[in-house]
Scaffold this motif. Structure first.
Motif, PDB file in Angstrom:
ATOM      1  N   LEU A 214      46.010  40.285  39.646  1.00  0.00           N
ATOM      2  CA  LEU A 214      46.809  39.073  39.439  1.00  0.00           C
ATOM      3  C   LEU A 214      46.148  38.156  38.426  1.00  0.00           C
ATOM      4  O   LEU A 214      46.804  37.640  37.512  1.00  0.00           O
ATOM      5  CB  LEU A 214      46.991  38.345  40.776  1.00  0.00           C
ATOM      6  CG  LEU A 214      47.710  36.990  40.728  1.00  0.00           C
ATOM      7  CD1 LEU A 214      49.141  37.169  40.247  1.00  0.00           C
ATOM      8  CD2 LEU A 214      47.692  36.329  42.098  1.00  0.00           C
ATOM      9  N   VAL A 215      44.839  37.957  38.547  1.00  0.00           N
ATOM     10  CA  VAL A 215      44.125  37.095  37.616  1.00  0.00           C
ATOM     11  C   VAL A 215      44.139  37.693  36.218  1.00  0.00           C
ATOM     12  O   VAL A 215      44.361  36.995  35.218  1.00  0.00           O
ATOM     13  CB  VAL A 215      42.675  36.870  38.102  1.00  0.00           C
ATOM     14  CG1 VAL A 215      41.861  36.133  37.041  1.00  0.00           C
ATOM     15  CG2 VAL A 215      42.681  36.073  39.401  1.00  0.00           C
ATOM     16  N   ALA A 216      43.921  38.988  36.132  1.00  0.00           N
ATOM     17  CA  ALA A 216      43.881  39.639  34.819  1.00  0.00           C
ATOM     18  C   ALA A 216      45.223  39.558  34.109  1.00  0.00           C
ATOM     19  O   ALA A 216      45.287  39.409  32.877  1.00  0.00           O
ATOM     20  CB  ALA A 216      43.452  41.093  34.981  1.00  0.00           C
ATOM     21  N   ARG A 217      46.308  39.634  34.857  1.00  0.00           N
ATOM     22  CA  ARG A 217      47.638  39.643  34.241  1.00  0.00           C
ATOM     23  C   ARG A 217      48.145  38.248  33.891  1.00  0.00           C
ATOM     24  O   ARG A 217      49.062  38.125  33.080  1.00  0.00           O
ATOM     25  CB  ARG A 217      48.624  40.339  35.180  1.00  0.00           C
ATOM     26  CG  ARG A 217      48.364  41.837  35.307  1.00  0.00           C
ATOM     27  CD  ARG A 217      49.276  42.487  36.317  1.00  0.00           C
ATOM     28  NE  ARG A 217      48.980  43.922  36.444  1.00  0.00           N
ATOM     29  CZ  ARG A 217      49.597  44.706  37.317  1.00  0.00           C
ATOM     30  NH1 ARG A 217      50.509  44.221  38.138  1.00  0.00           N
ATOM     31  NH2 ARG A 217      49.266  45.995  37.371  1.00  0.00           N
ATOM     32  N   ARG A 218      47.571  37.218  34.496  1.00  0.00           N
ATOM     33  CA  ARG A 218      48.007  35.867  34.163  1.00  0.00           C
ATOM     34  C   ARG A 218      47.284  35.400  32.914  1.00  0.00           C
ATOM     35  O   ARG A 218      46.486  34.468  32.934  1.00  0.00           O
ATOM     36  CB  ARG A 218      47.761  34.911  35.323  1.00  0.00           C
ATOM     37  CG  ARG A 218      48.695  35.069  36.515  1.00  0.00           C
ATOM     38  CD  ARG A 218      50.157  35.242  36.143  1.00  0.00           C
ATOM     39  NE  ARG A 218      50.688  34.194  35.304  1.00  0.00           N
ATOM     40  CZ  ARG A 218      51.525  33.245  35.721  1.00  0.00           C
ATOM     41  NH1 ARG A 218      51.917  33.215  36.972  1.00  0.00           N
ATOM     42  NH2 ARG A 218      51.992  32.363  34.865  1.00  0.00           N
ATOM     43  N   SER A 219      47.585  36.063  31.796  1.00  0.00           N
ATOM     44  CA  SER A 219      46.902  35.723  30.546  1.00  0.00           C
ATOM     45  C   SER A 219      47.481  34.485  29.889  1.00  0.00           C
ATOM     46  O   SER A 219      46.931  33.971  28.921  1.00  0.00           O
ATOM     47  CB  SER A 219      46.978  36.907  29.577  1.00  0.00           C
ATOM     48  OG  SER A 219      48.339  37.239  29.312  1.00  0.00           O
ATOM     49  N   ASP A 220      48.627  33.975  30.431  1.00  0.00           N
ATOM     50  CA  ASP A 220      49.271  32.809  29.825  1.00  0.00           C
ATOM     51  C   ASP A 220      48.766  31.498  30.400  1.00  0.00           C
ATOM     52  O   ASP A 220      49.052  30.420  29.867  1.00  0.00           O
ATOM     53  CB  ASP A 220      50.785  32.895  30.022  1.00  0.00           C
ATOM     54  CG  ASP A 220      51.169  32.987  31.505  1.00  0.00           C
ATOM     55  OD1 ASP A 220      50.375  33.575  32.288  1.00  0.00           O
ATOM     56  OD2 ASP A 220      52.247  32.499  31.872  1.00  0.00           O
ATOM     57  N   LEU A 221      48.013  31.552  31.507  1.00  0.00           N
ATOM     58  CA  LEU A 221      47.502  30.346  32.173  1.00  0.00           C
ATOM     59  C   LEU A 221      46.010  30.480  32.422  1.00  0.00           C
ATOM     60  O   LEU A 221      45.528  31.564  32.750  1.00  0.00           O
ATOM     61  CB  LEU A 221      48.188  30.134  33.533  1.00  0.00           C
ATOM     62  CG  LEU A 221      49.674  29.807  33.578  1.00  0.00           C
ATOM     63  CD1 LEU A 221      50.120  29.749  35.037  1.00  0.00           C
ATOM     64  CD2 LEU A 221      49.969  28.505  32.883  1.00  0.00           C
ATOM     65  N   PRO A 222      45.262  29.384  32.324  1.00  0.00           N
ATOM     66  CA  PRO A 222      43.880  29.410  32.815  1.00  0.00           C
ATOM     67  C   PRO A 222      43.892  29.529  34.338  1.00  0.00           C
ATOM     68  O   PRO A 222      44.556  28.748  35.023  1.00  0.00           O
ATOM     69  CB  PRO A 222      43.316  28.060  32.369  1.00  0.00           C
ATOM     70  CG  PRO A 222      44.243  27.578  31.299  1.00  0.00           C
ATOM     71  CD  PRO A 222      45.587  28.115  31.659  1.00  0.00           C
ATOM     72  N   VAL A 223      43.184  30.505  34.877  1.00  0.00           N
ATOM     73  CA  VAL A 223      43.183  30.778  36.314  1.00  0.00           C
ATOM     74  C   VAL A 223      41.754  31.002  36.795  1.00  0.00           C
ATOM     75  O   VAL A 223      40.970  31.693  36.145  1.00  0.00           O
ATOM     76  CB  VAL A 223      44.052  32.014  36.640  1.00  0.00           C
ATOM     77  CG1 VAL A 223      43.891  32.415  38.097  1.00  0.00           C
ATOM     78  CG2 VAL A 223      45.519  31.732  36.340  1.00  0.00           C
ATOM     79  N   VAL A 224      41.440  30.407  37.951  1.00  0.00           N
ATOM     80  CA  VAL A 224      40.130  30.564  38.585  1.00  0.00           C
ATOM     81  C   VAL A 224      40.360  30.912  40.057  1.00  0.00           C
ATOM     82  O   VAL A 224      41.266  30.370  40.688  1.00  0.00           O
ATOM     83  CB  VAL A 224      39.303  29.261  38.487  1.00  0.00           C
ATOM     84  CG1 VAL A 224      37.951  29.427  39.177  1.00  0.00           C
ATOM     85  CG2 VAL A 224      39.121  28.846  37.043  1.00  0.00           C
ATOM     86  N   VAL A 225      39.546  31.801  40.603  1.00  0.00           N
ATOM     87  CA  VAL A 225      39.579  32.113  42.034  1.00  0.00           C
ATOM     88  C   VAL A 225      38.233  31.738  42.636  1.00  0.00           C
ATOM     89  O   VAL A 225      37.179  32.118  42.114  1.00  0.00           O
ATOM     90  CB  VAL A 225      39.879  33.600  42.288  1.00  0.00           C
ATOM     91  CG1 VAL A 225      39.782  33.919  43.782  1.00  0.00           C
ATOM     92  CG2 VAL A 225      41.272  33.956  41.777  1.00  0.00           C
TER      93      VAL A 225
END
Length: 298
Positions: A119-130
């Motif tokens: 999920l994190v890898a595919r959300r390339s359009d948004l900055p994402v942190v877990v």
């Protein structure tokens, strides 16, 4: 169990600290009692709390002293009402007051599953942190690293917030972000977790702002807010974020490109910068076609 320096308490002590802090923060008029002109008592009296909660003052005093008791649900419900706790404060209060279910062994700490990683890898359009419950970073995507270069797996978000230099702490957005980070640390973490003790103990020793916020006993989850950022080549401002809780004790924080805001503009800038950057393959090809240093090319 306490950390070095005594900054994280056992459950009875943590409950006592919460009760004392809450009582000190309230005025009689906050809970429907008449104001007293010239009153010198800070906060509520124990007798006022016990009357509002419909319990004896002696019993309430024992709770505030951190004695190991098992209050009934009616006692706890009465204290929630007496202190006018909201849903998050009440949830934290019940977590402190109720016994922890017995377990045969400590639950293992496991890394995020494949689904979260994808999920994190595919959300390339948004900055994402877990992160985990202690706000240790577990995963961050490329845009997230571009927006918040100080964050990487293993870094603690609360530590990073309080690494902000003194001048930048004067902004209202930093104060709000710091307050949210500390309140979420208290709300989500397990008081007996050695990692929590390490984080709170270290910050309490070296940072007076953290000490004040931790002593305030605020407890609520991270839901949404503004994060102050500085992006080299673009500028500084506040970026909007929202948090999604993932089963297993994980939290996904997405930074939102709201149109017409600094948040939207800076994320668009980072997207364009990434799109214009050469791919590793293109960079390798370019290096191959460059002449070696010191060679003349006709």
């Amino acid at each position: 169990m306490r950390s070095e320096g005594g900054y994280v308490s056992s459950k009875p002590e943590a409950l006592a600290e919460f009760l004392r802090a809450r009582r000190a923060q309230l005025r009689p008029e906050d809970v429907g009692l008449p104001a007293e002109p010239g009153r010198r008592v800070r906060g509520l009296r124990r007798s006022e709390v016990s009357r509002l909660a419909h319990i004896s003052e002696q019993y309430y005093t024992r709770l505030e002293q951190g004695r190991t008791l098992q209050p009934s649900y009616s006692v706890l419900s009465g204290l929630v009402t007496a202190f006018a706790l909201d849903e998050y404060e009440a949830a934290y209060f019940y977590k402190l007051a109720l016994p922890t279910p017995p377990t045969t062994e400590a639950a293992p700490i496991t890394p995020p599953g494949d689904l979260i990683v994808q999920l994190v890898a595919r959300r390339s359009d948004l900055p994402v942190v877990v992160t985990d419950r202690n706000q240790d970073v577990l995963l961050i995507n490329e845009l997230g690293s571009a927006l918040l270069p100080a964050l990487r797996p293993g870094i603690n978000v609360v530590d990073m917030v309080f690494a902000t230099p003194g001048k930048r702490r004067e902004s209202a957005s930093w104060r709000a972000a710091a307050r949210q980070a500390v309140a979420a640390l208290r709300f989500n973490a397990d008081p007996s977790d050695p990692r929590l003790q390490q984080i709170v103990g270290g910050l309490s020793v070296r940072d007076s702002d953290f000490r004040a916020l931790w002593a305030d006993q605020q407890a609520r989850p991270l839901e949404s807010g503004l994060a102050p950022v500085l992006v080299v080549g673009f500028g500084s401002g506040d970026v909007e974020w929202q948090t999604l809780e993932i089963p297993g004790g994980y939290f996904l924080i997405a930074y939102l490109p709201t149109p017409g805001t600094f948040s939207g503009a800076v994320i668009d800038y980072l997207r364009q910068r990434r799109a214009s950057a050469p791919t590793p393959e293109a960079a390798a090809r370019e290096d191959i076609t460059k002449p070696a240093p010191g060679l003349d090319v006709d």
